[in-house]
Design an enzyme around this catalytic site. Structure first.
Site, PDB file in Angstrom:
ATOM      1  N   GLY A  91       1.732-131.617  36.291  1.00 31.27           N
ATOM      2  CA  GLY A  91       0.769-132.026  37.312  1.00 31.27           C
ATOM      3  C   GLY A  91       0.783-131.139  38.544  1.00 31.27           C
ATOM      4  N   HIS A  97      -2.939-126.225  39.428  1.00 27.62           N
ATOM      5  CA  HIS A  97      -3.541-125.067  40.110  1.00 27.62           C
ATOM      6  C   HIS A  97      -4.237-124.221  39.049  1.00 27.62           C
ATOM      7  CE1 HIS A  97      -0.127-122.983  38.413  1.00 27.62           C
ATOM      8  NE2 HIS A  97       0.716-123.780  39.054  1.00 27.62           N
ATOM      9  N   GLY A 117      -3.396-121.645  37.517  1.00 27.60           N
ATOM     10  CA  GLY A 117      -2.538-121.251  36.387  1.00 27.60           C
ATOM     11  C   GLY A 117      -2.666-122.283  35.274  1.00 27.60           C
ATOM     12  N   HIS A 118      -2.477-123.553  35.624  1.00 23.69           N
ATOM     13  CA  HIS A 118      -2.640-124.625  34.631  1.00 23.69           C
ATOM     14  C   HIS A 118      -4.053-124.607  34.050  1.00 23.69           C
ATOM     15  CE1 HIS A 118       0.421-126.555  37.447  1.00 23.69           C
ATOM     16  NE2 HIS A 118       1.046-126.594  36.290  1.00 23.69           N
ATOM     17  N   GLN A 170       2.924-117.745  30.222  1.00 23.00           N
ATOM     18  CA  GLN A 170       3.916-116.671  30.274  1.00 23.00           C
ATOM     19  C   GLN A 170       4.727-116.731  31.567  1.00 23.00           C
ATOM     20  OE1 GLN A 170       5.008-114.624  28.112  1.00 23.00           O
ATOM     21  NE2 GLN A 170       6.159-113.195  29.393  1.00 23.00           N
ATOM     22  N   MET A 189       1.070-118.004  40.679  1.00 20.53           N
ATOM     23  CA  MET A 189       0.755-119.378  41.080  1.00 20.53           C
ATOM     24  C   MET A 189       1.833-120.325  40.569  1.00 20.53           C
ATOM     25  SD  MET A 189      -3.301-119.528  40.445  1.00 20.53           S
ATOM     26  CE  MET A 189      -4.366-118.463  41.403  1.00 20.53           C
ATOM     27  N   ARG A 202       5.261-125.118  43.080  1.00 25.97           N
ATOM     28  CA  ARG A 202       6.305-125.065  44.118  1.00 25.97           C
ATOM     29  C   ARG A 202       5.932-124.168  45.293  1.00 25.97           C
ATOM     30  NH1 ARG A 202      10.004-125.577  39.407  1.00 25.97           N
ATOM     31  NH2 ARG A 202      11.141-127.523  39.684  1.00 25.97           N
TER      32      ARG A 202
HETATM   33  P1  AMP Z   1       4.364-126.872  34.900  1.00 25.16           P
HETATM   34  O1  AMP Z   1       3.409-127.903  35.396  1.00 25.16           O
HETATM   35  O2  AMP Z   1       4.986-126.047  35.966  1.00 25.16           O
HETATM   36  O3  AMP Z   1       5.359-127.431  33.907  1.00 25.16           O
HETATM   37  O4  AMP Z   1       3.484-125.840  34.064  1.00 25.16           O
HETATM   38  C1  AMP Z   1       2.728-126.260  32.961  1.00 25.16           C
HETATM   39  C2  AMP Z   1       2.302-125.049  32.166  1.00 25.16           C
HETATM   40  O5  AMP Z   1       1.512-124.194  32.997  1.00 25.16           O
HETATM   41  C3  AMP Z   1       3.491-124.227  31.671  1.00 25.16           C
HETATM   42  O6  AMP Z   1       3.225-123.787  30.346  1.00 25.16           O
HETATM   43  C4  AMP Z   1       3.526-123.076  32.632  1.00 25.16           C
HETATM   44  O7  AMP Z   1       4.090-121.896  32.099  1.00 25.16           O
HETATM   45  C5  AMP Z   1       2.041-122.887  32.919  1.00 25.16           C
HETATM   46  N1  AMP Z   1       1.854-122.194  34.203  1.00 25.16           N
HETATM   47  C6  AMP Z   1       2.392-122.518  35.411  1.00 25.16           C
HETATM   48  N2  AMP Z   1       2.055-121.609  36.354  1.00 25.16           N
HETATM   49  C7  AMP Z   1       1.300-120.678  35.722  1.00 25.16           C
HETATM   50  C8  AMP Z   1       0.651-119.465  36.133  1.00 25.16           C
HETATM   51  N3  AMP Z   1       0.732-119.031  37.395  1.00 25.16           N
HETATM   52  N4  AMP Z   1      -0.044-118.771  35.202  1.00 25.16           N
HETATM   53  C9  AMP Z   1      -0.124-119.185  33.917  1.00 25.16           C
HETATM   54  N5  AMP Z   1       0.468-120.322  33.459  1.00 25.16           N
HETATM   55  C10 AMP Z   1       1.166-121.046  34.337  1.00 25.16           C
END
Ligand code: AMP
Length: 278
Positions: free
Chosen positions: A28, A31, A33-34, A145, A181, A184
């Site tokens: 959650g 951004h 990236g997600h 990645q 992105m 945090r």
């Molecule tokens: P998280 O919410 O941090 O667990 O991230 C969920 C998914 O989004 C994971 O597969 C992360 O690797 C991916 N993710 C997080 N930040 C980025 C980013 N800047 N670019 C691409 N994927 C991302």
């Protein structure tokens, strides 16, 4: 777009979703990236499921589980705007019922890099991802990645357990100045935010050196470290030049590598990486 909490509800709706079903697991506070993962899933799948779960078992006792940023209403708005079919937001009891005692561990790959700094982290990740897969039964699942070691570990988990899901790894999305992105990033003060670009700068410097024929792993680590150490707000936890598949630290002349690092700015810990060579 439907939102569910319990696994029985999830299963009923999942059964009615057209093939192929793509899953994007997240914690959650979404951004771009997600959202790049969700868009990729939308390109390739007939149905998209997004899970939002801040997984307590992947946080160490001194880490930020309690203060991890959360904004479910805003997340739902974003997901609805890009055509997600189903959002699964389980509560902790749903994933970890009382007396939970079954864990998934990807042994060797979890010992290096992030795993070394964050004992138990990848056991938590591997366990929750396995549970997300068995509950949703996606045809494809999308990861970033950004979490390079996590991607390698999940691919191995799927291979070793013969899970019937295709893993798709999507490129790192960055801010204009190159900072990767991350949910945090919101913890950073203005000063720290400016300084945080040093991670990408150091990765790019090592990449340039590699292309200019600097193929020595130690030297590439030095290039990154020098730039990071020049930034007074950055406290380096590790810099690595590792094998892309085994994640073992490399020595001597290399053909390709996963360059990566973890750096603290005050209490905020950032990671970044770049693949060099073929
Ligand atoms: P998280 O919410 O941090 O667990 O991230 C969920 C998914 O989004 C994971 O597969 C992360 O690797 C991916 N993710 C997080 N930040 C980025 C980013 N800047 N670019 C691409 N994927 C991302």
């Amino acid at each position: 777009m439907l939102t569910v909490e319990s696994i029985p509800e999830l299963r009923i709706i999942r059964a009615s979703l057209p093939f192929p079903v793509g899953l994007v697991p997240t914690m959650g506070f979404l951004h771009d990236g997600h959202l790049s993962l969700v868009r990729k899933a939308a390109d390739e799948c007939a149905s998209i499921v997004v899970s939002i779960f801040v997984n307590p078992t992947q946080f160490g006792p001194q880490e930020d589980f309690g203060s991890y940023p959360r904004d479910i209403p805003e997340d739902l708005k974003l997901l609805e705007s890009i055509g997600v079919d189903l959002v699964w937001i389980p509560d902790t009891e749903e994933i970890y019922p009382t007396d939970f005692q079954t864990w998934v561990e990807v042994d060797k790959l979890s010992r290096y890099l992030e795993g070394k700094m964050r004992p138990g982290h990848f056991r938590g990740v591997a366990t929750v991802v396995t549970k997300l897969f068995t509950a949703v039964q996606p045809d494809k699942a999308y990861f970033g990645q950004k979490d390079a070691q996590q991607s390698v570990i999940i691919k191995r988990l799927v291979r070793d357990l013969n899970l019937p899901v295709e893993i798709v790894i999507c490129p790192i999305q960055r801010e204009e100045d190159g900072l990767a992105m991350s949910s945090r990033n919101i913890y950073l003060t203005l000063e720290q935010r400016k300084a945080a670009v040093v991670l990408y700068k150091s990765l790019k410097a090592a990449e340039t050196a590699f292309h200019q024929d600097q193929k020595d792993a130690d030297k590439l680590r030095e290039v990154m470290l020098e730039i990071l150490n020049d930034e007074p707000l950055a406290e380096v936890q590790y810099v690595s030049c590792a094998d892309r598949e085994t994640l073992e630290e490399q020595d001597g002349v290399i053909q390709s590598a996963l360059l990566s690092m973890a750096v603290k700015f005050g209490r905020t810990r950032l990671i970044d990486n770049l693949v060099i060579g073929k």
